[in-house]
Enzyme design. Structure first.
Site, PDB file in Angstrom:
ATOM      1  N   ASP A  55       0.828  -1.200   0.000  1.00  0.00           N
ATOM      2  CA  ASP A  55       0.000   0.000   0.000  1.00  0.00           C
ATOM      3  C   ASP A  55       0.872   1.263   0.000  1.00  0.00           C
ATOM      4  OD1 ASP A  55      -2.395   1.773   0.825  1.00  0.00           O
ATOM      5  OD2 ASP A  55      -3.260  -0.239   0.777  1.00  0.00           O
ATOM      6  N   HIS A  95      -3.612   5.947   3.689  1.00  0.00           N
ATOM      7  CA  HIS A  95      -4.387   4.816   3.181  1.00  0.00           C
ATOM      8  C   HIS A  95      -3.890   3.487   3.755  1.00  0.00           C
ATOM      9  CE1 HIS A  95      -5.933   1.953   0.104  1.00  0.00           C
ATOM     10  NE2 HIS A  95      -6.905   2.836  -0.037  1.00  0.00           N
ATOM     11  N   ASN A 196     -13.942   0.630  -6.617  1.00  0.00           N
ATOM     12  CA  ASN A 196     -15.058   1.508  -6.263  1.00  0.00           C
ATOM     13  C   ASN A 196     -15.752   2.126  -7.471  1.00  0.00           C
ATOM     14  OD1 ASN A 196     -14.285   1.049  -3.613  1.00  0.00           O
ATOM     15  ND2 ASN A 196     -13.038   2.900  -3.505  1.00  0.00           N
ATOM     16  N   SER A 261     -11.350  -0.678  -0.346  1.00  0.00           N
ATOM     17  CA  SER A 261     -10.022  -0.710   0.284  1.00  0.00           C
ATOM     18  C   SER A 261     -10.096  -1.215   1.714  1.00  0.00           C
ATOM     19  CB  SER A 261      -9.400   0.691   0.310  1.00  0.00           C
ATOM     20  OG  SER A 261      -8.712   0.979  -0.865  1.00  0.00           O
TER      21      SER A 261
END
Length: 398
Positions: A55, A95, A196, A261
């Site tokens: 990530d 994130h 998404n 996520s």
């Protein structure tokens, strides 16, 4: 050319953030004492399950993650040595820190009710993307190989390939697929977010989620329905909470975010617990267990929520023996198609649900009164037609 990657979450908040004291709804739906009855992320010998988070890095200055990350493992695949933000244990985006928290955040009471689903597992942080979207399918493939090298038991990927600005998903990247297949061959559970881009209702494949063997995770809301932004497709394995998700952020505290996520690490946390309880189970058996025990309205795989919404407690308790694939429930009563929401909503809060139920009760009470009154009128008229006095029996005559 390597495909660019999109982070499957889009929330913003100021770091550090204030602690959120209440227990998030995504944890309220789980009986944690029952879930953790046999393990919190360590096997019977005390060895923690290792979960790679590929990530934007994981900031270990957050107290809930300070002891959750193996700072000697992982890598920063982006920064140059002199970059002040370099290092896999830093995260300027936030994130990766959110993703890691949902998996392995340590408890911190009474300051917060939030905790990771596998709070004794260990995170391997591999920084592979940043606020500029520098990450590509090639760096992601390199991150997977690094996770294999560092002994990951589970790999979480909360990213997906993106198109050319028209939201068209790209085809599979041979190098990325090769890395994924290598991880699966090394008996590593690979979990990836579905993306998404589902508001248009189109079913399409995103990668690496759609590669064979990867557990692709969509997002569900408070009502166990698909979150409208969650990408639909025939590759979806399960859905998991992805709306109003609380998790850790850089420099301390928590924030709320939405996206697949944060559905993926919810499932990765469950996978970590299964691997801790059943270290002899193969990666495909862990995936099959999560899919088999998911809550689903139908008796088949659905393009919106896959085999259903993950049920962590059932996954850890309905586990007498390993299975290699899902067996469908032949009860026709379950053969109801999964609901597809019409518009984006952040779900129904407990207070709204109580108000709705109270309205139902008042309506039912009013209907019952009306029925009783109507029955009395009908009975009275019938008795009059039969010449029966309505006065009570035993009354005297003048």
């Amino acid at each position: 050319m390597p495909a660019p990657l999109a982070l499957a979450g889009s929330g913003e908040c100021t770091y550090p953030a204030k602690p959120i004291k209440g227990t998030p709804w995504s944890l309220q739906r789980v009986l944690l004492d029952q879930l953790w009855q046999q393990t919190k992320g360590k096997d019977a010998k005390g060895k923690p399950v290792r979960v790679a988070v590929i990530d934007t890095g994981v900031d270990i200055s957050n107290p809930q993650l300070r002891n959750a990350v193996d700072a000697k493992a992982g890598a920063d695949l982006l920064s140059k040595p002199k970059d002040p933000d370099a290092g896999q244990t830093k995260d300027v985006v936030g994130h990766g820190t959110k993703v890691a928290g949902i998996i392995a955040a340590r408890p911190m009471r009474p300051e917060t009710g939030f905790v990771g689903l596998a709070p004794e597992s260990v995170i391997i942080s591999i920084r592979q993307n940043d606020e500029k979207g520098t990450g590509t399918s090639k760096t992601l493939a390199d991150g997977i190989k690094k996770a294999i090298e560092d002994g990951a038991d589970v790999i979480n990927i909360s990213q997906d390939t993106v198109g050319d600005g028209n939201s068209r998903s790209l085809g599979p990247d041979p190098g990325l697929e090769e890395a994924v297949q290598e991880a699966l061959a090394k008996d590593i559970v690979v979990v990836a977010s579905a993306g998404n881009d589902g508001m248009d209702g189109n079913k399409k494949r995103t990668y690496p989620a759609a590669y064979p063997g990867v557990l692709a995770v969509g997002a569900s809301d408070r009502n166990n329905e698909r979150a409208p932004f969650s990408q639909a497709g025939d590759f979806i394995g399960v859905a998991a909470p992805g709306v109003e998700m609380v998790s850790t952020v850089p420099r301390g505290g928590q924030c709320v975010d939405n996206g697949t996520s944060f559905s993926a690490p919810y499932v990765s946390g469950v996978a970590a617990l299964i691997r801790a309880k059943h270290p002899d189970w193969k990666q495909n058996q862990v995936v099959a267990q999560i899919e088999q025990t998911a809550e689903r309205p139908g008796n088949s795989r659905d393009p919106y929520i896959g085999w259903g919404v993950v049920d962590p407690v059932r996954a850890l308790t309905d586990d007498a023996h390993p299975i290699n694939h899902v067996t469908v429930d032949k009860n026709p009563a379950r053969g109801v198609p999964a609901p597809e929401p019409a518009a984006l909503a952040l779900g129904e809060t407990p207070e709204q649900r109580r108000e709705r139920l109270a309205t139902y009760v008042l309506g039912a009470t009013g209907l019952l009164v009306a029925v009783i009154a109507g029955t009395a009128v009908v009975l009275r008229d019938w008795r009059r037609r039969r010449g029966v006095e309505t006065a009570p029996r035993g009354g005297g005559s003048a």
